[in-house]
Scaffold this motif. Structure first.
Motif, mmCIF file in Angstrom:
data_model
loop_
_atom_site.group_PDB
_atom_site.id
_atom_site.type_symbol
_atom_site.label_atom_id
_atom_site.label_comp_id
_atom_site.label_asym_id
_atom_site.label_seq_id
_atom_site.Cartn_x
_atom_site.Cartn_y
_atom_site.Cartn_z
ATOM 1 N N PHE A 41 17.778 -12.460 -30.640
ATOM 2 C CA PHE A 41 17.639 -12.724 -32.190
ATOM 3 C C PHE A 41 16.047 -13.452 -32.520
ATOM 4 N N CYS A 44 13.368 -10.652 -31.774
ATOM 5 C CA CYS A 44 13.919 -9.041 -33.000
ATOM 6 C C CYS A 44 12.921 -10.074 -34.275
ATOM 7 N N ARG A 102 23.542 -12.995 -38.684
ATOM 8 C CA ARG A 102 24.111 -11.674 -38.728
ATOM 9 C C ARG A 102 23.820 -10.901 -39.856
ATOM 10 N N ALA A 105 18.739 -10.954 -40.018
ATOM 11 C CA ALA A 105 18.569 -10.435 -39.542
ATOM 12 C C ALA A 105 17.642 -9.248 -39.802
ATOM 13 N N CYS A 138 16.458 -16.065 -41.288
ATOM 14 C CA CYS A 138 16.581 -15.552 -39.779
ATOM 15 C C CYS A 138 15.945 -17.272 -39.824
ATOM 16 N N CYS A 198 18.697 -3.424 -36.136
ATOM 17 C CA CYS A 198 20.222 -3.411 -36.449
ATOM 18 C C CYS A 198 21.344 -3.603 -34.952
ATOM 19 N N ASN A 200 20.442 -4.396 -32.114
ATOM 20 C CA ASN A 200 20.357 -5.764 -31.115
ATOM 21 C C ASN A 200 21.990 -6.638 -32.602
ATOM 22 N N THR A 201 21.516 -6.549 -33.663
ATOM 23 C CA THR A 201 22.715 -7.289 -34.287
ATOM 24 C C THR A 201 24.347 -6.801 -33.850
ATOM 25 N N HIS A 205 26.419 -10.296 -32.095
ATOM 26 C CA HIS A 205 26.278 -11.129 -32.892
ATOM 27 C C HIS A 205 27.624 -11.937 -32.591
#
Length: 408
Positions: A41, A44, A102, A105, A138, A198, A200-201, A205
């Motif tokens: 996170f 990103c 979540r 991001a 964030c 997205c 990665n989230t 998350h």
């Protein structure tokens, strides 16, 4: 999927009757998996910001903006970050950093794509304001997650998270360069970044630390400032002012003071960034070996020494060496003070980080203009000499107070 770890930052987790106990293997890997998720996170967020920075010249040309106009609109980004510090801390405290992150991001990536849609300057300014607001949300959430992950490990790991952000800066610049050379539009470029964020989230998350604010630390942002947090904020101010000076003026310094050839103007900035990233990946080890207090004292001395070398000996080799020392000096300051702030006994982590960030981030706002004003009156060398004094202030504050102690 149920969250693997549910632990408040400030209080131990009471044993609760879980309906189905997790296998011991899951318990073993969950801590490492959480650390990876938090680091991604951070990555990103850095990637999205660096992607925007890589396209600034192209957006400037497309909107036909002068340097002064661009500078005015760029101010909207840090303004949005500063104005929403109290809101960000409150949201993270009320709903938990995992829940905020979540949502924030992907929203950060979406606002990034909107930057490419601006057709006139005022539209760019409005979207940059939104970019700053969501970026701050964030920032507070991910740093609160960093503090929570440190609680799981019981030792310093915060600087490695900020190292992931620094690596993302390099990656974003390289991706931006690739997209430009492949003639990929800014809008398409930013959508690719959004897709990565997205994904990665969606994947990571569930591995974030689920945390709720303990009832004992429900405080208002507009309370009487905690003196420890104010001191931590001022230490962060000195470091961020130095970072801002290096980000915005290092190329100018190498061009006008060092008189480096055009092909080597970027060497100073690259030297600083490489050593800052290296210092962040070594910072956790150094914290354990030296103690946080000693490390910050050394960091301040490195900032002062590095600036002194580049001011007194303005050649390509010596100035590059000086910038490398400055990079090492600033590497651990902000991660360390965030780590200490997140453990404040009187204020919840989200609000504590928002308070410290509010003071610290003024350094980014004030540092670069301060350089310009001093340079206008005298010389850019004197400007950098003044910034070098901030390193001494960091060492003095750490040495004369007990705001940071050795040990984890």
């Amino acid at each position: 999927m149920k969250t693997l770890i549910e632990e408040p930052v400030s209080t131990p987790v009471a044993e609760s009757p879980a309906p189905e106990p997790s296998p011991s293997f899951s318990r073993v890997i969950s801590k490492e998996r959480t650390r990876l998720a938090v680091a991604l996170f951070y990555f990103c967020q850095g990637l999205a910001f660096a992607s925007w920075a890589s396209r600034i010249p192209e957006i400037k040309s497309a909107l036909h903006l002068s340097d002064a106009q661009l500078g005015t609109f760029l101010f909207a980004l840090p303004l949005g970050q500063l104005l929403t510090m109290p809101l960000s801390g409150r949201l993270v405290t009320l709903y938990g950093s995992h829940a905020v992150l979540r949502i924030a991001a992907p929203l950060y990536g979406f606002v990034l794509t909107c930057l490419a849609l601006a057709s006139v300057g005022w539209q760019l300014g409005l979207v940059l304001l939104a970019f700053g607001i969501v970026g701050n949300l964030c920032n507070i959430a991910v740093n609160t997650q960093g503090v929570a992950a440190e609680e799981l490990y019981g030792r310093s790991i915060m600087t490695s998270f900020h190292g992931a952000w620094s690596i993302a800066g390099f990656t974003g610049a390289l991706v931006g360069l690739l997209m430009i050379n492949l003639h990929v539009s800014t809008y398409a470029h930013f959508w690719i970044i959004l897709a990565f964020v997205c994904m990665n989230t969606l994947i990571n998350h569930r591995y974030l630390v689920s945390q709720v604010a303990s009832g004992q630390r429900k405080t208002s942002f507009f309370m009487k400032p905690d003196p420890i947090l104010v001191q931590l904020g001022f230490i962060g101010f000195c470091s961020m002012a130095t970072e801002g000076a290096m980000f915005d003026w290092s190329g100018v310094y190498f061009k006008d003071i060092v008189h480096a050839p055009s092909s080597l103007v970027v060497v100073g900035y690259a030297s600083f960034m490489i050593m800052m990233a290296t210092g962040r990946f070594l910072g956790d080890w150094a914290t354990r070996r030296m103690g946080r207090r000693t490390l910050l004292q050394v960091s301040g001395c490195l900032i002062f020494t590095g600036m002194g070398v580049s001011v007194c000996f303005p050649t390509v080799v010596t100035a590059s060496l000086g910038f490398m020392l400055v990079g090492l000096g600033v590497a651990c300051v902000v991660p360390s003070i965030y780590s200490v702030a997140g453990r404040n006994a009187n204020v919840s982590p989200g609000l504590a980080l928002a308070m410290v960030s509010s003071v610290s981030y003024l350094g980014f706002l004030i540092g670069p203009p301060l350089i310009g004003y001093i340079a206008e009156i005298s010389s850019l060398r004197y400007s950098y000499a003044v910034i070098g004094v901030f390193g001494l202030i960091v060492t003095a504050l750490i040495s004369l107070t007990q705001v940071v102690r050795n040990g984890n």
